[in-house]
Scaffold this active site. Structure first.
Site, PDB file in Angstrom:
ATOM      1  CE  LYS A 185      28.779  26.231  98.142  1.00  0.00           C
ATOM      2  NZ  LYS A 185      27.538  26.964  98.138  1.00  0.00           N
TER       3      LYS A 185
ATOM      4  CB  CYS B  19      18.860  46.152  91.907  1.00  0.00           C
ATOM      5  SG  CYS B  19      16.974  46.137  91.440  1.00  0.00           S
TER       6      CYS B  19
ATOM      7  NE  ARG C 277      15.461  41.481  95.273  1.00  0.00           N
ATOM      8  CZ  ARG C 277      14.768  40.368  94.897  1.00  0.00           C
ATOM      9  NH1 ARG C 277      14.499  39.769  96.162  1.00  0.00           N
ATOM     10  NH2 ARG C 277      14.226  40.284  93.904  1.00  0.00           N
TER      11      ARG C 277
ATOM     12  CD1 TRP D  19      25.319  41.085  91.683  1.00  0.00           C
ATOM     13  CD2 TRP D  19      24.471  40.775  89.676  1.00  0.00           C
ATOM     14  NE1 TRP D  19      25.982  40.067  90.901  1.00  0.00           N
ATOM     15  CE2 TRP D  19      25.354  39.980  89.643  1.00  0.00           C
ATOM     16  CE3 TRP D  19      23.676  40.985  88.417  1.00  0.00           C
ATOM     17  CZ2 TRP D  19      25.783  38.886  88.626  1.00  0.00           C
ATOM     18  CZ3 TRP D  19      24.032  40.089  87.523  1.00  0.00           C
ATOM     19  CH2 TRP D  19      24.926  38.981  87.481  1.00  0.00           C
TER      20      TRP D  19
END
Ligand code: G6P
Length: 601
Positions: free
Chosen positions: A483, A2, A28, A76
């Protein structure tokens, strides 16, 4: 994992300050966020918490009152789903303390059971919540031992943190003493000293609007912060220690998208300039890396994600150009491969952010073996930058999109220059990069973009995309697949073309999209044979090459630049990822479940 931002001081708008700080740190983690503010009225003092699921974006918090003491968190998720309840900050049973956390408390289960038996009530599914209840529990006992409440608070946090297994940083707000206590091992925390105000954040750049005077916390340190003072203590003994604050003169970075709809596209278009900068200004750093490699007995490249594929490309470049055997490992596996390291070994860590925990851990393990640490990192002052013996800057400029593009190109450019320098032919390296600079400009021309956009629109109808290449193109297949996965959520896999027949070819059906990288090198014929094998099984062949071929159903071209052909080839892969995301209506700057900087194991 985070972003953390905290403020205590003379300004009344603590909550807004924290919100703006969190916006800087959103890279983050961005699945949810929360802020705790101490509301001070004459009759009572209480912590108000506001939490939300989703990105901060343009969030406003006009519903929070004025206050001088606040902190916040962008999350997160690790333990517990993405919900408002699981978002931080978390409160103890009495609401005296609020706590935010970066990392994982590996033994939370045992602590939780013990606290539940004592009557603590848990409302979230997180590991974090045990920390605040354990501190509450410790405080109940220690407040009777210590006369001074600040000391009781500090010791309660210290005692709790010492019980936690795993790597974490926690910040605790105490509403009774108007004090923060921060403690960490592993996750980064920076303390900022202002005039009549003090701050803390996960990243120094977030502090720059308020102060440039900072202290980067070391592992196993505890810091107590109020409006006036910042005191640092050892985690093991609890004794205070004297530390030096640094004044940072790094450029602050308020980068905008400009004419581009997304940062990812802007950063793809930044690449010619990044290459030009490296061609003209990298000489000194290339020389430094050259000397380090030349004088080491064994060199190892380490990185994660996109950086890992740059490392893999490095092994091919050093072999092909410099005739050197250089090994590579992804950061998370490096710890299982360190037994052979000695004080003569060199570890070169590649990282855009310089904060990826798996890379930091790898470097720490190598340091234990007394190996030398070099790094190629994009963020000045990041953890990796600070712990490296020889930190070198990529100079790609701020990269904001979660999907990394220009940092990859910068890493490749450095590796090409160093490989040619080791081969005692630096001029050839510069020449190759200059050609790749022109080739990338050509790839970015509208006529070419149109072809990629059209192809992306067709590919979104497919479930799988397979990508093959050999030699230097193999890392490009892996990077292109990454990607596509990150930006568009389509399933894409990169393979060494020769491995195709050992399994992956079973996946090819009629009209399965098969991308093949065919540069002008020794891999051309063998990779083309792989494409033919796919075509024979119904595959739709998308050739990415310096010249057309009759077996291609679609053709994306780049100019031959020798070993540096991997650069324009990779840019085509990036554009394909970007336009697939757009065609699927996905925001490629912040794809689901990802974070720009992964600071948990
Ligand atoms: C995350 C990002 C990737 C990145 C990787 C390594 O997973 O989503 O895009 O390549 O971290 O990041 P670093 O900052 O170490 O290059």
């Amino acid at each position: 994992m985070c972003g953390i931002f905290g403020y205590i001081g003379h300004r009344k708008s603590a909550a807004e300050i924290v919100l703006e700080g969190l916006k800087v740190l959103e890279y983050r983690g961005y699945d949810s966020w929360g802020i705790a503010l101490l509301e001070s009225k004459t009759d009572e003092t209480k912590i108000i918490v506001k939490k939300k699921v989703g990105k901060i974006g343009d969030a406003k918090i006009s519903d929070l009152p004025a206050g001088h003491f606040a902190f916040g968190h962008t999350r997160w998720a690790t333990h517990g789903g993405v919900t408002e309840i699981n978002a931080h900050p978390h409160l103890d049973c009495t609401s005296q303390f609020a706590l935010i956390h970066n990392g994982i408390i590996e033994n939370y289960d045992e602590i939780k059971k013990e606290l539940e038996k004592k009557g603590h009530r848990f409302i979230s599914e997180t590991d974090t919540e045990v920390a605040v209840h354990l501190i509450e529990d410790n405080y109940k006992q220690l407040v009777t031992v210590y006369q001074d409440r600040q000391t009781a608070f500090r010791e309660s946090v210290r005692k709790a943190f010492k019980r936690f297994a795993g790597l974490s940083a926690i910040i605790v707000m105490d509403s009774k003493t108007n004090t923060f206590v921060a403690v960490k091992n592993g996750s980064p925390l920076v303390i900022g000293k202002g005039e009549g105000e003090n701050l803390l954040a996960s990243d120094a750049h977030a502090l720059f609007p308020y102060t440039r005077q900072v202290y980067f916390m070391e592992d196993d340190e505890l810091v107590m912060i109020d409006k006036e003072a910042i005191s640092v203590y050892r985690l093991d003994t609890g004794r205070s220690k004297t530390v030096q604050f640094a004044v940072l003169n790094w450029k602050s970075s308020n980068v905008q998208k400009g004419r581009f709809p997304h940062f990812m596209l802007k950063e793809i278009f930044d690449q010619p300039q990044v290459l030009q900068e490296i061609i003209h200004h990298a000489g000194g750093q290339v020389e430094t890396l050259h000397k380090l490699i030349k004088h080491s007995y064994g060199t190892y490249l380490v990185g994660c994600g996109t950086a890992a594929y740059a490392c893999l490309a490095g092994t091919y470049l050093f072999s092909k150009i410099a005739k050197r055997h250089i090994k590579f490992s992804v950061g998370s596996e490096f710890g299982y491969l360190v037994d052979f390291l000695t004080d003569k070994s060199l570890v070169i860590a590649l990282s855009q952010s310089g904060e990826t925990i798996d890379v930091i851990e790898a470097v720490k393990k190598a340091k234990e073996k007394k190996s030398k640490i070099g790094s190629l990192v994009n963020v000045e002052g990041s953890t990796l930058y600070r712990i490296s013996d020889t930190p070198l800057l990529l100079g790609a400029g701020v990269e904001k999109a979660v999907v990394s593009t220009k940092a990859f190109t910068a890493k490749l450019a450095y590796l090409i220059l160093v490989a040619y320098s080791l081969a005692e032919n630096p001029a050839e390296g510069k020449k190759a990069l200059l050609t790749s600079y022109k080739a990338v400009n050509k790839v970015l021309e509208e006529t070419n973009l149109k072809i990629i956009r059209k192809l992306a629109k067709e590919l979104i109808k497919k479930d799988h995309i397979y990508i093959i290449g050999r030699g230097l193109s193999f890392p490009v297949t892996l990077e292109t697949a990454l990607k596509i996965k990150e930006a568009s959520y389509l399933h894409a896999e990169g393979f060494a073309a020769g491995e195709l027949k050992h399994g992956a070819i079973a996946l090819v059906e009629k009209n399965t999209p098969c991308i093949v990288f065919l540069p002008n090198d020794e891999t051309y014929g063998a990779s083309l044979a792989g494409a033919m094998e796919m075509k024979a099984r119904g595959g739709k062949i998308i050739g990415i090459s310096y010249k057309p071929h009759e077996i291609f159903d679609e053709f994306l071209s780049f100019d031959d630049c020798g070993a540096a052909s991997i650069i324009p080839a990779a840019v085509i892969g990036q554009l394909l990822g970007y336009y697939l995301a757009i065609a699927r209506g996905i925001d490629p700057d912040k794809p689901r479940n990802l974070a720009k900087s992964v600071t948990v194991k």
